[in-house]
Structure formats: C-alpha cells, structure tokens
Design a protein around this motif. Structure first.
Motif, mmCIF file in Angstrom:
data_model
loop_
_atom_site.group_PDB
_atom_site.id
_atom_site.type_symbol
_atom_site.label_atom_id
_atom_site.label_comp_id
_atom_site.label_asym_id
_atom_site.label_seq_id
_atom_site.Cartn_x
_atom_site.Cartn_y
_atom_site.Cartn_z
ATOM 1 N N ASP A 1 0.852 -1.183 0.000
ATOM 2 C CA ASP A 1 0.000 0.000 0.000
ATOM 3 C C ASP A 1 0.882 1.226 0.000
ATOM 4 O OD1 ASP A 1 -2.234 -1.529 0.038
ATOM 5 O OD2 ASP A 1 -2.686 -1.241 2.160
ATOM 6 N N VAL A 2 0.699 2.047 -1.003
ATOM 7 C CA VAL A 2 1.533 3.241 -1.115
ATOM 8 C C VAL A 2 0.678 4.429 -0.739
ATOM 9 C CG1 VAL A 2 2.972 4.610 -2.671
ATOM 10 C CG2 VAL A 2 2.950 2.148 -2.878
ATOM 11 N N VAL A 3 0.137 5.100 -1.692
ATOM 12 C CA VAL A 3 -0.663 6.296 -1.451
ATOM 13 C C VAL A 3 -2.057 6.041 -1.996
ATOM 14 C CG1 VAL A 3 -0.850 8.762 -1.930
ATOM 15 C CG2 VAL A 3 1.393 7.725 -1.662
ATOM 16 N N LYS A 4 -3.049 6.404 -1.234
ATOM 17 C CA LYS A 4 -4.421 6.244 -1.673
ATOM 18 C C LYS A 4 -4.869 7.533 -2.375
ATOM 19 C CE LYS A 4 -5.226 2.469 0.918
ATOM 20 N NZ LYS A 4 -4.415 1.387 0.567
ATOM 21 N N PHE A 5 -5.239 7.418 -3.644
ATOM 22 C CA PHE A 5 -5.737 8.558 -4.391
ATOM 23 C C PHE A 5 -7.226 8.362 -4.640
ATOM 24 C CE2 PHE A 5 -1.281 8.281 -5.995
ATOM 25 C CZ PHE A 5 -0.832 9.474 -5.469
ATOM 26 N N GLU A 6 -7.913 9.454 -4.841
ATOM 27 C CA GLU A 6 -9.304 9.374 -5.248
ATOM 28 C C GLU A 6 -9.348 8.768 -6.650
ATOM 29 O OE1 GLU A 6 -11.965 10.108 -3.350
ATOM 30 O OE2 GLU A 6 -10.555 10.534 -1.744
ATOM 31 N N ALA A 7 -10.374 8.008 -6.946
ATOM 32 C CA ALA A 7 -10.460 7.297 -8.222
ATOM 33 C C ALA A 7 -10.417 8.243 -9.427
ATOM 34 C CB ALA A 7 -11.721 6.458 -8.259
ATOM 35 N N ASN A 8 -10.942 9.445 -9.267
ATOM 36 C CA ASN A 8 -11.015 10.360 -10.402
ATOM 37 C C ASN A 8 -9.814 11.298 -10.514
ATOM 38 O OD1 ASN A 8 -11.562 11.915 -8.194
ATOM 39 N ND2 ASN A 8 -13.414 12.863 -9.016
ATOM 40 N N GLU A 9 -8.846 11.174 -9.600
ATOM 41 C CA GLU A 9 -7.669 12.041 -9.650
ATOM 42 C C GLU A 9 -6.716 11.583 -10.739
ATOM 43 O OE1 GLU A 9 -5.940 13.993 -5.887
ATOM 44 O OE2 GLU A 9 -6.764 12.075 -5.210
ATOM 45 N N LYS A 10 -6.226 12.530 -11.520
ATOM 46 C CA LYS A 10 -5.242 12.250 -12.565
ATOM 47 C C LYS A 10 -3.982 13.045 -12.253
ATOM 48 C CE LYS A 10 -8.086 10.030 -15.398
ATOM 49 N NZ LYS A 10 -8.333 8.700 -15.060
ATOM 50 N N PHE A 11 -2.816 12.417 -12.399
ATOM 51 C CA PHE A 11 -1.548 13.066 -12.122
ATOM 52 C C PHE A 11 -0.645 12.921 -13.336
ATOM 53 C CE2 PHE A 11 -3.246 11.844 -7.998
ATOM 54 C CZ PHE A 11 -3.146 13.039 -7.308
ATOM 55 N N PRO A 12 0.180 13.944 -13.618
ATOM 56 C CA PRO A 12 1.049 13.886 -14.788
ATOM 57 C C PRO A 12 2.304 13.025 -14.597
ATOM 58 C CG PRO A 12 1.338 15.967 -13.658
ATOM 59 C CD PRO A 12 0.209 15.236 -12.966
ATOM 60 N N ILE A 13 2.497 12.471 -13.399
ATOM 61 C CA ILE A 13 3.663 11.637 -13.108
ATOM 62 C C ILE A 13 3.194 10.479 -12.230
ATOM 63 C CG2 ILE A 13 4.296 13.010 -11.082
ATOM 64 C CD1 ILE A 13 7.243 12.507 -11.761
ATOM 65 N N THR A 14 3.762 9.309 -12.449
ATOM 66 C CA THR A 14 3.374 8.173 -11.615
ATOM 67 C C THR A 14 4.019 8.302 -10.244
ATOM 68 O OG1 THR A 14 5.248 6.789 -12.253
ATOM 69 C CG2 THR A 14 3.261 6.664 -13.641
ATOM 70 N N ALA A 15 3.436 7.656 -9.258
ATOM 71 C CA ALA A 15 3.997 7.677 -7.907
ATOM 72 C C ALA A 15 5.400 7.082 -7.919
ATOM 73 C CB ALA A 15 3.092 6.916 -6.940
ATOM 74 N N LYS A 16 5.602 6.003 -8.683
ATOM 75 C CA LYS A 16 6.923 5.374 -8.759
ATOM 76 C C LYS A 16 7.954 6.335 -9.344
ATOM 77 C CE LYS A 16 9.550 1.485 -10.648
ATOM 78 N NZ LYS A 16 10.759 2.193 -10.439
ATOM 79 N N GLU A 17 7.607 7.032 -10.420
ATOM 80 C CA GLU A 17 8.551 7.967 -11.036
ATOM 81 C C GLU A 17 8.893 9.100 -10.070
ATOM 82 O OE1 GLU A 17 9.066 10.866 -14.946
ATOM 83 O OE2 GLU A 17 7.241 9.684 -14.730
ATOM 84 N N LEU A 18 7.899 9.596 -9.362
ATOM 85 C CA LEU A 18 8.135 10.671 -8.393
ATOM 86 C C LEU A 18 9.050 10.193 -7.277
ATOM 87 C CD1 LEU A 18 7.585 13.527 -7.399
ATOM 88 C CD2 LEU A 18 5.513 12.653 -6.295
#
Length: 165
Positions: free
Chosen positions: A65-82
């Motif tokens: 379990d890493v970070v819980k995001f809302e289902a509709n949230e979009k990010f320009p970078i993946t958590a792994k890349e960050l």
C-alpha cells in the motif's frame, strides 16, 4: 512489486548492504537474499522487526500500500517515477551532508528511511511520532538543515531561514 522486492527496495533506498540490513532485523544475509529473490516469504517476526527498525508500516511490507488517491484524480507523473526522482535527489545530497555534518552514514540512512517511508504511508501516525521524536533530539541548526533539505528536495515548504525556528 512483491514482498521481496519491497524488502530490497527499502534496503537499497537507505544504502545498506544485505549483511548490514539482515543483521539489523535479526536474520542472516542468506535468508534476506532468499526473501529478496522471492524464494521465501519473511516471517511475521521479520516483518515486525523491519517495520520497527526502519519505520515502515507492516501494510506496506505485506501489501505494498503506497498512497491512496481518489479514483477520479489524474496526475502527470506516476507515484513510482516521483519516488525514484526524490530518491535520486536525496542520494546526490547524501555525501555532502555526511561530509558537512561529520555524521555516521547509518544515522543519515536511518533519518532518510524514516522520512521516505513516511511518504509511502497513507496512515503515518506512528511514523510521524517517530520523526517528531527524532526531530526533537536534534540541535536547532540540525533541525534547520533538515527542514531546508526537505524544502530543496520536495519543495513542500516555503520558509525562509529565519522562519523555521
């Protein structure tokens, strides 16, 4: 990422060799190697000692379990890349900090581990308490430097030197 890969990722993120990491959690280097390769699953005792020693949650070790995001949230970078970029930036600064502060590498590695793994946790109450206790033990100038380092690496604070403490 498998449980073995999480063990390996944690170990590498704090710059420890298998022998040192294994000793700190009470297992042999061979057992750690087998866990990292996926040949064996770690025991409950190993999971708990790793969690306590390095400030990561058992949920992260077991389930990733890493970070819980809302289902509709979009990010320009993946958590792994960050995370990869943050770890890269931290590793670039490690030698400078070690030289300037004349601190043992294991102390800095422990501090970095606690901070980074705190970022992985959606429920970091325990981790926050560990960090607060460590932070309270630091000298004021060390606190300032740690906060400035976090500011430089993560850009999460907008503080001037005289506003920190």
């Amino acid at each position: 990422m498998s449980i073995g890969e999480r063990f390996q990722s944690l170990r590498k993120s704090i710059g420890m060799k298998q022998v040192e990491f294994a000793k700190s959690i009470g297992i042999s280097q061979g057992t750690l190697s087998d866990i990292e390769k996926g040949k064996y699953k770690p025991s409950i005792e190993t999971i708990i000692s790793t969690s306590e020693e390095f400030g990561v949650t058992t949920d992260w070790l077991l389930k990733g379990d890493v970070v819980k995001f809302e289902a509709n949230e979009k990010f320009p970078i993946t958590a792994k890349e960050l995370v990869d970029r943050i770890l890269y930036a931290i590793n670039k600064e490690k030698n400078t900090i070690l030289a300037e502060k004349k601190m043992p590498p294991n102390v800095l590695n422990r501090m970095i581990s606690l901070i980074i793994m705190g970022l992985y946790n959606s429920k970091s109450t325990r981790d926050e308490l560990i960090l607060i206790n460590i932070f309270r033990k630091l000298k004021n100038e060390e606190k300032n430097e740690l906060l400035l380092l976090a500011n430089n690496i993560l850009g999460i604070m907008e503080l001037k030197n005289d506003e920190i403490l």
